[in-house]
Design a protein around this motif. Structure first.
Motif, PDB file in Angstrom:
ATOM      1  N   LEU A   7       1.075  -1.326   0.090  1.00 24.29           N
ATOM      2  CA  LEU A   7       0.368   0.089  -0.330  1.00 24.29           C
ATOM      3  C   LEU A   7       0.607   1.218   0.164  1.00 24.29           C
ATOM      4  CD1 LEU A   7      -2.699   1.505   0.263  1.00 24.29           C
ATOM      5  CD2 LEU A   7      -2.391   1.479   2.425  1.00 24.29           C
ATOM      6  N   ALA A   8       2.058   1.037   0.979  1.00 25.72           N
ATOM      7  CA  ALA A   8       2.867   2.692   1.373  1.00 25.72           C
ATOM      8  C   ALA A   8       3.564   2.560  -0.473  1.00 25.72           C
ATOM      9  CB  ALA A   8       3.811   2.372   1.684  1.00 25.72           C
ATOM     10  N   LEU A  13       3.749   5.237  -5.358  1.00 23.48           N
ATOM     11  CA  LEU A  13       4.078   5.822  -7.157  1.00 23.48           C
ATOM     12  C   LEU A  13       2.893   6.229  -7.817  1.00 23.48           C
ATOM     13  CD1 LEU A  13       4.408   1.511  -7.801  1.00 23.48           C
ATOM     14  CD2 LEU A  13       5.794   3.754  -8.573  1.00 23.48           C
ATOM     15  N   ILE A  14       1.637   6.702  -7.328  1.00 19.86           N
ATOM     16  CA  ILE A  14       0.525   7.682  -7.721  1.00 19.86           C
ATOM     17  C   ILE A  14       0.464   9.226  -6.752  1.00 19.86           C
ATOM     18  CG2 ILE A  14      -1.674   7.800  -7.521  1.00 19.86           C
ATOM     19  CD1 ILE A  14      -2.516   5.144  -7.071  1.00 19.86           C
ATOM     20  N   ALA A  15       1.544   9.102  -5.503  1.00 21.51           N
ATOM     21  CA  ALA A  15       1.429  10.606  -5.768  1.00 21.51           C
ATOM     22  C   ALA A  15       2.669  11.307  -6.299  1.00 21.51           C
ATOM     23  CB  ALA A  15       1.653  10.839  -3.496  1.00 21.51           C
ATOM     24  N   CYS A  16       3.254  10.518  -6.440  1.00 22.47           N
ATOM     25  CA  CYS A  16       4.664  10.842  -6.880  1.00 22.47           C
ATOM     26  C   CYS A  16       4.454  12.239  -7.988  1.00 22.47           C
ATOM     27  CB  CYS A  16       5.794  10.498  -6.615  1.00 22.47           C
ATOM     28  SG  CYS A  16       6.822   9.994  -5.194  1.00 22.47           S
ATOM     29  N   PRO A  17       3.788  10.843 -10.070  1.00 20.24           N
ATOM     30  CA  PRO A  17       3.696  11.542 -10.805  1.00 20.24           C
ATOM     31  C   PRO A  17       2.417  12.990 -10.152  1.00 20.24           C
ATOM     32  CG  PRO A  17       3.495   8.966 -11.004  1.00 20.24           C
ATOM     33  CD  PRO A  17       4.289   9.460  -9.572  1.00 20.24           C
TER      34      PRO A  17
END
Length: 126
Positions: A7-8, A13-17
């Protein structure tokens, strides 16, 4: 524990882009705010206006440069030359240079700037 790690990792992977895209969108918003309010920021784009500078007349040509990567993907147009009130503080001039790294910033004496014409041109673009 493995589920938490997955989950982390997925969150990162979603938050950075998304954060990176948000930064680029904000950059475009700030650039447009500056160009749409020349009377506030004392910056004017390629309006075909003759400006007297040490006895010489020249024309500020419309944009022909590409916007910095990836702003072009977001519909932003590059600026070739931007004029700016020379009496503004160095920090404000530096901020404009960072917002428009592709543009040549021409510092123009305040007495040579027709702010009324600039405001009319900006309102016509809106």
């Amino acid at each position: 524990m493995p589920r938490r790690k997955k989950l982390a990792a997925a969150t990162i992977l979603i938050a950075c882009p998304l954060t990176w895209i948000g930064y680029q969108v904000n950059w475009v918003r700030e650039r447009r705010a500056v160009l749409n309010a020349p009377e506030k920021y004392n910056v004017f784009e390629g309006i075909q206006t003759a400006i007297s500078r040490s006895g010489e007349e020249f024309i500020v040509e419309p944009s022909t440069d590409d916007a910095p990567w990836p702003l072009g993907w977001l519909g932003e147009k590059g600026q070739f030359v931007l004029g700016m009130n020379a009496s503004k503080p160095a920090a404000q001039i530096s901020r404009i240079r960072k917002l428009f790294p592709e543009a040549k910033i021409e510092l123009v004496p305040e007495e040579d700037i027709d702010f009324e014409s600039l405001a009319q041109a900006a309102s016509a673009r809106r």
